[in-house]
Design a protein around this motif. Structure first.
Motif, PDB file in Angstrom:
ATOM      1  N   ALA A  49       0.830  -1.211   0.000  1.00 15.22           N
ATOM      2  CA  ALA A  49       0.000   0.000   0.000  1.00 15.22           C
ATOM      3  C   ALA A  49       0.862   1.257   0.000  1.00 15.22           C
ATOM      4  O   ALA A  49       0.600   2.202  -0.752  1.00 15.22           O
ATOM      5  N   LEU A  50       1.902   1.264   0.828  1.00 14.88           N
ATOM      6  CA  LEU A  50       2.767   2.444   0.867  1.00 14.88           C
ATOM      7  C   LEU A  50       3.720   2.491  -0.318  1.00 14.88           C
ATOM      8  O   LEU A  50       4.051   3.567  -0.814  1.00 14.88           O
ATOM      9  N   ALA A  84       3.008   1.639  -3.251  1.00 11.80           N
ATOM     10  CA  ALA A  84       2.252   2.150  -4.405  1.00 11.80           C
ATOM     11  C   ALA A  84       2.206   3.678  -4.433  1.00 11.80           C
ATOM     12  O   ALA A  84       1.952   4.273  -5.476  1.00 11.80           O
ATOM     13  N   THR A  85       2.444   4.312  -3.301  1.00 13.45           N
ATOM     14  CA  THR A  85       2.403   5.779  -3.270  1.00 13.45           C
ATOM     15  C   THR A  85       3.687   6.378  -3.869  1.00 13.45           C
ATOM     16  O   THR A  85       3.722   7.575  -4.165  1.00 13.45           O
ATOM     17  N   ARG A  86       4.704   5.568  -4.014  1.00 15.48           N
ATOM     18  CA  ARG A  86       6.008   5.977  -4.580  1.00 15.48           C
ATOM     19  C   ARG A  86       6.678   7.062  -3.745  1.00 15.48           C
ATOM     20  O   ARG A  86       7.519   7.797  -4.234  1.00 15.48           O
ATOM     21  N   PHE A 142      -0.662   8.050   5.365  1.00 11.41           N
ATOM     22  CA  PHE A 142      -0.890   6.699   4.833  1.00 11.41           C
ATOM     23  C   PHE A 142      -0.338   5.648   5.797  1.00 11.41           C
ATOM     24  O   PHE A 142      -0.964   4.621   6.046  1.00 11.41           O
ATOM     25  N   LEU A 195       0.134   5.899   9.067  1.00 12.60           N
ATOM     26  CA  LEU A 195      -0.687   5.794  10.284  1.00 12.60           C
ATOM     27  C   LEU A 195      -2.026   5.121   9.994  1.00 12.60           C
ATOM     28  O   LEU A 195      -2.547   4.395  10.829  1.00 12.60           O
ATOM     29  N   THR A 196      -2.571   5.354   8.801  1.00  7.76           N
ATOM     30  CA  THR A 196      -3.817   4.680   8.430  1.00  7.76           C
ATOM     31  C   THR A 196      -3.626   3.171   8.424  1.00  7.76           C
ATOM     32  O   THR A 196      -4.518   2.415   8.785  1.00  7.76           O
ATOM     33  N   GLY A 197      -2.430   2.745   8.039  1.00  6.98           N
ATOM     34  CA  GLY A 197      -2.144   1.310   7.976  1.00  6.98           C
ATOM     35  C   GLY A 197      -1.827   0.659   9.309  1.00  6.98           C
ATOM     36  O   GLY A 197      -1.662  -0.555   9.397  1.00  6.98           O
ATOM     37  N   THR A 198      -1.742   1.474  10.366  1.00  6.70           N
ATOM     38  CA  THR A 198      -1.351   0.908  11.662  1.00  6.70           C
ATOM     39  C   THR A 198      -2.565   0.531  12.521  1.00  6.70           C
ATOM     40  O   THR A 198      -2.450   0.391  13.749  1.00  6.70           O
ATOM     41  N   THR A 245      -3.873  -1.032  -3.027  1.00  8.57           N
ATOM     42  CA  THR A 245      -4.610  -0.228  -2.041  1.00  8.57           C
ATOM     43  C   THR A 245      -4.674   1.236  -2.479  1.00  8.57           C
ATOM     44  O   THR A 245      -3.677   1.803  -2.931  1.00  8.57           O
ATOM     45  N   PHE A 268      -5.809   5.084  -1.094  1.00  2.00           N
ATOM     46  CA  PHE A 268      -6.150   5.835   0.123  1.00  2.00           C
ATOM     47  C   PHE A 268      -7.184   6.916  -0.185  1.00  2.00           C
ATOM     48  O   PHE A 268      -7.090   7.591  -1.219  1.00  2.00           O
ATOM     49  N   THR A 305      -8.245  -0.694   6.800  1.00  4.06           N
ATOM     50  CA  THR A 305      -7.752   0.141   7.902  1.00  4.06           C
ATOM     51  C   THR A 305      -8.157   1.592   7.675  1.00  4.06           C
ATOM     52  O   THR A 305      -8.115   2.081   6.551  1.00  4.06           O
ATOM     53  N   THR A 328      -8.089   5.589   9.828  1.00  3.96           N
ATOM     54  CA  THR A 328      -7.684   6.326  11.032  1.00  3.96           C
ATOM     55  C   THR A 328      -8.531   7.584  11.166  1.00  3.96           C
ATOM     56  O   THR A 328      -8.761   8.293  10.184  1.00  3.96           O
TER      57      THR A 328
END
Lengths: 176, 189
Positions: free
Chosen positions: A105-106, A108-110, A143, A145-148, B75, B77, B111, B113
């Protein structure tokens, strides 16, 4: 006994408020002085306006906010340092947080963090990273923190521009 | 034979008592002692309230009437700006939630937040706190993630969720359907 008194009090206040003003009654002082300005009054007003230039006050306020923010982060850091280390939980949580940071997921954000570090004690974790771009830093931290979701109960984030043009992300996360 | 006793000025006393009672009642009503709180629930479709968190996620997100779906392979966001009322206005949320759906044939972990900003009494600096949560959603099913004020224990200290927004990571073939906001409304007497 209090309520009837309050009722009577309210009636008295209402009568006073609704009472019409007498013709010769003085009105607000500010309105009177503003109604007849002379040359010296104008000069005084200009001087007063210059003295009330909001910029110095705003800058001082910014400094105060920055100072308090720094103090607050120092308190979080001190609390983190004072914690004993629960090696089992710390190792497991550090691994999970690193996994999130390296996940698809992270990726993919590059956006890639530099100097990424994760350290956990017994009740909280400290994470930090450096980014070349301020917006990338904000996005990546959000991103991450959203994944935690399954790992941390809550976290506080600081995103600070450094003098050299980089941006420093500091996160204090609390144990679930 | 017992003489009938008359109570002098009894009519005036009754009138006085009535006036006091009316005064007391109106004082109580005006101070909101008898105010009634009604529980409310507002929901808002994610297609309107949420959007891609960055341009890189935009291509794979589809805005549909019943949700924002990730049709890509990775994924995506999204950021949702929750609507609500300031807690000091007595309509602050006591629970906020996001509802999600899984259109895939395998279970997915979603997930999100909650991001809140608030200032504690006596402080002069706003604090931004992230409260991450996750939900495992079975294949072809739905679920929700919710936050309540106690999730913020040690931070705001208030009975309601302060001003907030939500960030979610939507795995492929999942949908953010809507956001919900539970609050109480003072509907008067």
């Amino acid at each position: 006994m209090i309520f009837p008194l309050a009722f009577v009090g309210a009636l008295v206040v209402a009568v006073l408020v609704m009472r019409p003003k007498m013709p010769n009654e003085p009105v607000a002082a500010a309105a009177t002085s503003a109604a007849a300005p002379d040359a010296s009054n104008k000069a005084r007003s200009a001087a007063a306006m210059m003295a009330q230039d909001p910029l110095p006050q705003l800058l001082a306020q910014d400094d105060r906010v920055l100072e308090e923010r720094t103090r607050y982060l120092a308190a979080l850091e001190a609390a983190y340092r004072a914690e004993p280390v629960d090696s089992q939980w710390a190792a497991m949580t550090e691994r999970a947080l690193v996994d999130v940071s390296r996940g698809d997921a992270l990726a993919a954000t590059r956006i890639k963090p530099n100097a990424w570090s994760v350290q956990c004690h017994s009740r909280s974790c400290k994470m930090s990273a450096v980014f070349g771009d301020y917006d990338d830093a904000q996005d990546w931290a959000n991103f991450f923190l959203t994944g935690t979701g399954g790992i941390l109960a809550q976290a506080e984030l600081s995103v600070r521009r450094d003098v050299g043009g980089t941006t420093h992300v500091l996160i204090f996360g609390a144990r679930r | 034979m017992k003489a009938i006793q008359t109570i002098p000025h009894s009519g005036k006393r009754i009138a006085g008592a009535c006036a006091v009672a009316v005064g007391t009642l109106s004082s109580l009503l005006s101070t909101g002692v008898f105010a009634i709180d009604k529980p409310r629930f507002d929901y808002q479709g994610a297609a309107a309230l949420c959007q891609p968190s960055s341009p890189i996620h935009e291509a794979n997100l589809r805005s549909r009437p019943l949700g924002l779906s990730n049709s890509g392979t990775k994924t995506a966001f999204v950021t949702c700006a929750l609507q609500g009322s300031d807690p000091t206005g007595q309509r602050g949320a006591y629970q906020v939630q996001v509802n999600v759906g899984n259109n895939d044939t395998v279970a997915k972990i979603i997930t999100c937040t909650l991001v809140v900003v608030f200032r504690k009494p006596g402080e002069t600096v706003d604090r931004t706190v992230y409260i991450p949560r996750s939900a495992s959603v079975p294949a072809g099913s739905g679920g929700f993630i919710s936050w309540v004020p106690t999730d913020l224990t040690g931070t705001t200290g208030g009975p309601e969720v302060p001003k907030s927004g939500v960030s979610c990571g939507l795995p492929k073939k999942t949908t953010l359907q809507y956001t919900g906001n539970y609050y109480r409304e003072d509907v008067g007497n």
